[in-house]
Design a protein around this motif. Structure first.
Motif, short mmCIF file in Angstrom:
data_model
loop_
_atom_site.label_atom_id
_atom_site.label_comp_id
_atom_site.label_asym_id
_atom_site.label_seq_id
_atom_site.Cartn_x
_atom_site.Cartn_y
_atom_site.Cartn_z
N GLY A 160 -14.35 -0.14 -4.43
CA GLY A 160 -13.66 -0.91 -3.40
C GLY A 160 -12.20 -1.18 -3.72
O GLY A 160 -11.82 -1.33 -4.89
N ARG A 161 -11.40 -1.30 -2.67
CA ARG A 161 -9.98 -1.59 -2.79
C ARG A 161 -9.64 -2.75 -1.86
O ARG A 161 -10.42 -3.08 -0.96
CB ARG A 161 -9.14 -0.35 -2.45
N PRO A 162 -8.49 -3.39 -2.08
CA PRO A 162 -8.13 -4.52 -1.22
C PRO A 162 -8.24 -4.18 0.26
O PRO A 162 -7.81 -3.11 0.70
CB PRO A 162 -6.68 -4.81 -1.62
N GLY A 163 -8.83 -5.11 1.01
CA GLY A 163 -9.02 -4.90 2.44
C GLY A 163 -10.30 -4.16 2.79
O GLY A 163 -10.58 -3.95 3.96
N GLU A 164 -11.06 -3.76 1.77
CA GLU A 164 -12.29 -3.02 2.01
C GLU A 164 -13.51 -3.87 1.70
O GLU A 164 -13.44 -4.90 1.03
CB GLU A 164 -12.32 -1.75 1.16
N PHE A 165 -14.66 -3.41 2.18
CA PHE A 165 -15.94 -4.09 1.98
C PHE A 165 -16.89 -3.04 1.41
O PHE A 165 -17.23 -2.06 2.09
CB PHE A 165 -16.45 -4.62 3.32
N ASP A 166 -17.32 -3.21 0.16
CA ASP A 166 -18.20 -2.22 -0.46
C ASP A 166 -19.62 -2.76 -0.56
O ASP A 166 -19.85 -3.97 -0.64
CB ASP A 166 -17.69 -1.82 -1.85
N VAL A 224 -24.63 -4.52 7.48
CA VAL A 224 -23.50 -4.47 6.56
C VAL A 224 -22.20 -4.26 7.32
O VAL A 224 -21.18 -4.91 7.06
CB VAL A 224 -23.71 -3.35 5.52
N ILE A 225 -22.21 -3.34 8.30
CA ILE A 225 -21.01 -3.07 9.08
C ILE A 225 -20.56 -4.31 9.85
O ILE A 225 -19.39 -4.68 9.86
CB ILE A 225 -21.25 -1.89 10.04
N ASP A 226 -21.52 -4.99 10.48
CA ASP A 226 -21.19 -6.21 11.22
C ASP A 226 -20.68 -7.31 10.30
O ASP A 226 -19.74 -8.05 10.65
CB ASP A 226 -22.42 -6.69 12.00
N ARG A 234 -16.06 -10.49 8.28
CA ARG A 234 -15.25 -10.99 7.18
C ARG A 234 -13.85 -10.39 7.15
O ARG A 234 -13.10 -10.57 6.19
CB ARG A 234 -15.97 -10.75 5.85
N GLY A 235 -13.49 -9.66 8.20
CA GLY A 235 -12.12 -9.19 8.35
C GLY A 235 -11.76 -7.95 7.58
O GLY A 235 -10.58 -7.64 7.41
N ALA A 236 -12.75 -7.19 7.13
CA ALA A 236 -12.47 -5.96 6.37
C ALA A 236 -11.95 -4.86 7.30
O ALA A 236 -12.28 -4.82 8.49
CB ALA A 236 -13.72 -5.48 5.64
N LEU A 245 -15.92 4.05 6.21
CA LEU A 245 -15.93 3.88 7.66
C LEU A 245 -14.80 2.97 8.07
O LEU A 245 -14.74 1.80 7.66
CB LEU A 245 -17.27 3.26 8.11
N GLU A 246 -13.85 3.50 8.86
CA GLU A 246 -12.78 2.69 9.42
C GLU A 246 -13.38 1.85 10.55
O GLU A 246 -13.86 2.39 11.54
CB GLU A 246 -11.66 3.59 9.96
N LEU A 247 -13.35 0.55 10.41
CA LEU A 247 -14.08 -0.29 11.35
C LEU A 247 -13.54 -0.21 12.76
O LEU A 247 -14.29 -0.25 13.73
CB LEU A 247 -14.09 -1.74 10.86
N GLN A 248 -12.25 -0.07 12.89
CA GLN A 248 -11.69 -0.02 14.24
C GLN A 248 -12.00 1.29 14.93
O GLN A 248 -11.83 1.42 16.13
CB GLN A 248 -10.16 -0.24 14.22
#
Length: 560
Positions: free
Chosen positions: A469-475, A498-500, A505-507, A550-553
């Protein structure tokens, strides 16, 4: 230990072999998963091979095969296939699989694209990955009678497209392309200057019309034809096939054969010579047996109201079980094997177009074949939308400490079904209290019984769980489904949770690592829009893995 070549991790394992090997570890399994002929080899073929071994016919042979066998194959091609070639175009190989690999490795380079049928034989994609080429599936859909859509084929063409693979009679569909379709495919290849590999391994078993070889329709030397004695003469373990090439390739073919296998063993070739040159009544008898099995099996399927593709070749049935699989036929096939002791090949092993279908091999004893079909679930269980059933009845919540032992047990059993676990990794999997201390362990629970069906571990808010994981990500990691609960969409429900949660949480992105052998999980992630991240795979000191993000947007609508 040094790292393996970077492209090896992209070679997909066989979903058919996975079911087969699971079945071997169980008792009393009805085996309908693997294309193994159930007829006896003709006695004269066995004697030829046996006599050669006893006579010590074990020296090296010519790269291209024994001259007598190559000449017999030339005669057979002219007589049965309408293909006129000389012996320098016929190369004896270690089964049809080596012939296929040889043709692809001679014509495709790294990054080149090959159009492969979907559903189609799994080795097409495996071979492409082995030589760093890119397989591009062309769909064969029910609403188009499982024939190619030429508009769609045209849209798939890019400057890197070099080849199209044609497989008729088809494995896994049991279908045969009409001659007009084959002619159109040859013309399509000519227009786009593509090589053609024609897989004709099941040529002997075309029931409603004579087999048509693609090379007989070729006017400008662009076809490589793949044949095998494995299915025709029930010689699967003898490993004898042959590749028919365009003219003028004898020098490079000798070099390629020497580099790969040198030659096929002589006793097998002498047995093949008797097979090809002898009376073909045993082949006709085998074809009649397969056709009778197909007729009996389809009659039972109709009686039970289970839909299928009407077979016209090979010895397979393509059966629609989407009413029962919940969008995860691979997981369902494993559960069906464990619970009902019937091994079938999940359709998704043959490409995304196979989701919801299974392949049944009818080269089996009739009693076993019909018993396996009787154990299929009742189609009355079909949901209004079988591909997107509602997940009702399953909730996700944080695990309690008294549930850690059960979570550990399920993890270990689930992971052992997918790959070989080393002792060190087993210790990690079992340490649920530690995971709950540094992250959050969630469980999927049956609302009616309270039973735990699966689990997954995520980071605490504002933190990361793994070095991936990196900043801004959710692993997340350690998603596991109790083997007894496969087929209930538990993996899909946990992944969507997990995706939801990540979005809540703003990832910006969800990331995870998955073992290279966990193909069922890979399919689940890819259907949700996850894509590979090769730059984050196989870090030093870590088992070979696939990294997904997975890019959430940009998340696509699911099809599970």
């Amino acid at each position: 230990m040094p790292q393996l070549a970077s492209h090896i991790d992209s070679v997909p394992p066989s979903g058919i072999r996975r079911i087969f090997e699971m079945a071997l570890a169980l008792d009393d399994v009805v085996m309908l998963a693997v294309g193994e002929p159930d007829v006896d080899v003709a006695p004269e073929i066995l004697r030829a091979g046996s006599d050669a071994w006893l006579a010590d016919e074990t020296d090296y042979g010519p790269n291209g095969g024994l001259p007598a066998l190559r000449e017999a194959l030339v005669r057979k091609l002219a007589r049965d296939n309408g293909v006129v070639v000389d012996t320098e175009q016929v190369w004896v190989t270690c089964g049809g699989m080596q012939a296929l690999y040889l043709a692809m490795s001679l014509t495709l380079g790294p990054g080149d694209e090959v159009l492969i049928p979907d559903p189609g034989y799994s080795t097409f994609a495996m071979n492409a990955a082995m030589i760093s080429a890119v397989s591009v599936p062309y769909p064969l859909r029910r609403d188009n009678a499982f024939l190619p859509d030429f508009d769609e084929l045209t849209r798939l063409i890019t400057p890197r497209t070099r080849m199209i693979i044609i497989n008729s009679p088809s494995n896994p569909l049991g279908s045969v392309f009409p001659e007009e379709t084959l002619r159109a495919l040859v013309e399509f290849a000519r227009q786009h200057d593509l090589w053609i590999v024609s897989d004709e391994v099941y040529e002997a078993f075309s029931y409603d019309s004579p087999h048509v070889s693609v090379a007989s329709l070729d006017a400008d030397d662009r076809v490589f034809s793949v044949f095998s004695l494995s299915k025709t003469y029930a010689l699967t373990g003898a490993r004898v096939g042959y590749l028919v090439t365009p003219p003028g390739l004898s020098t490079i073919m000798r070099t390629a054969q020497e580099a790969m296998i040198s030659c096929v063993n002589t006793p097998a070739q002498l047995a093949a010579l008797v097979a090809v040159g002898g009376d073909q009544q045993h082949v006709r008898t085998a074809g009649l047996h397969y056709r009778q099995n197909l007729d009996a099996a389809t009659a039972l399927l109709r009686e039970r109201g289970i839909e299928y593709l009407q077979p016209s070749g090979a010895f397979y049935l393509w059966v629609d079980v989407g009413y029962a699989t919940g969008g995860d036929v691979a997981g369902w096939a494993e559960r069906f094997l464990l619970e009902k002791r019937v091994a079938v090949a999940p359709g998704s092993a043959f490409g995304r177009g196979g989701e919801g279908w299974i392949r049944i091999c009818v080269a089996a004893g009739l009693d076993d074949l019909l018993e396996g079909i009787r154990r299929l679930p009742e189609p009355a269980r079909r949901q209004p939308d079988a591909q997107t059933p509602e997940p009702g009845g399953i909730s996700v919540r944080l695990a309690r400490p008294d549930e850690h032992d059960e979570i550990a047990r399920q993890r270990l059993e689930a992971y052992r079904l997918d790959f070989t676990i080393g002792d060190d990794y087993a210790v990690q999997i079992l340490d649920v209290p530690r995971h709950a201390a540094i992250g959050e362990v969630w469980v999927a629970v049956d609302d009616a019984t309270g039973r735990i069906l699966g689990s997954v571990t995520t980071p605490r808010p504002g933190e990361l769980l793994t070095p991936l994981g990196r900043p801004g990500e959710f692993d997340f990691r350690l998603l596991a489904v109790d083997p007894a609960s496969r087929g209930r969409r538990v993996g899909s429900i946990l992944t969507d949770f997990v995706i939801d949660l990540a979005r809540e949480r703003g990832a910006e992105r969800v990331v995870m690592n998955s073992g290279t052998e966990m193909t069922t999980a890979h399919g689940l992630y890819e259907r949700r829009g996850f894509s590979r991240m090769p730059d984050r795979e196989n870090p030093p000191g870590i088992e070979p893995s696939r990294a997904y993000g997975l890019e959430l947007q940009e998340r696509r609508a699911t099809t599970d």
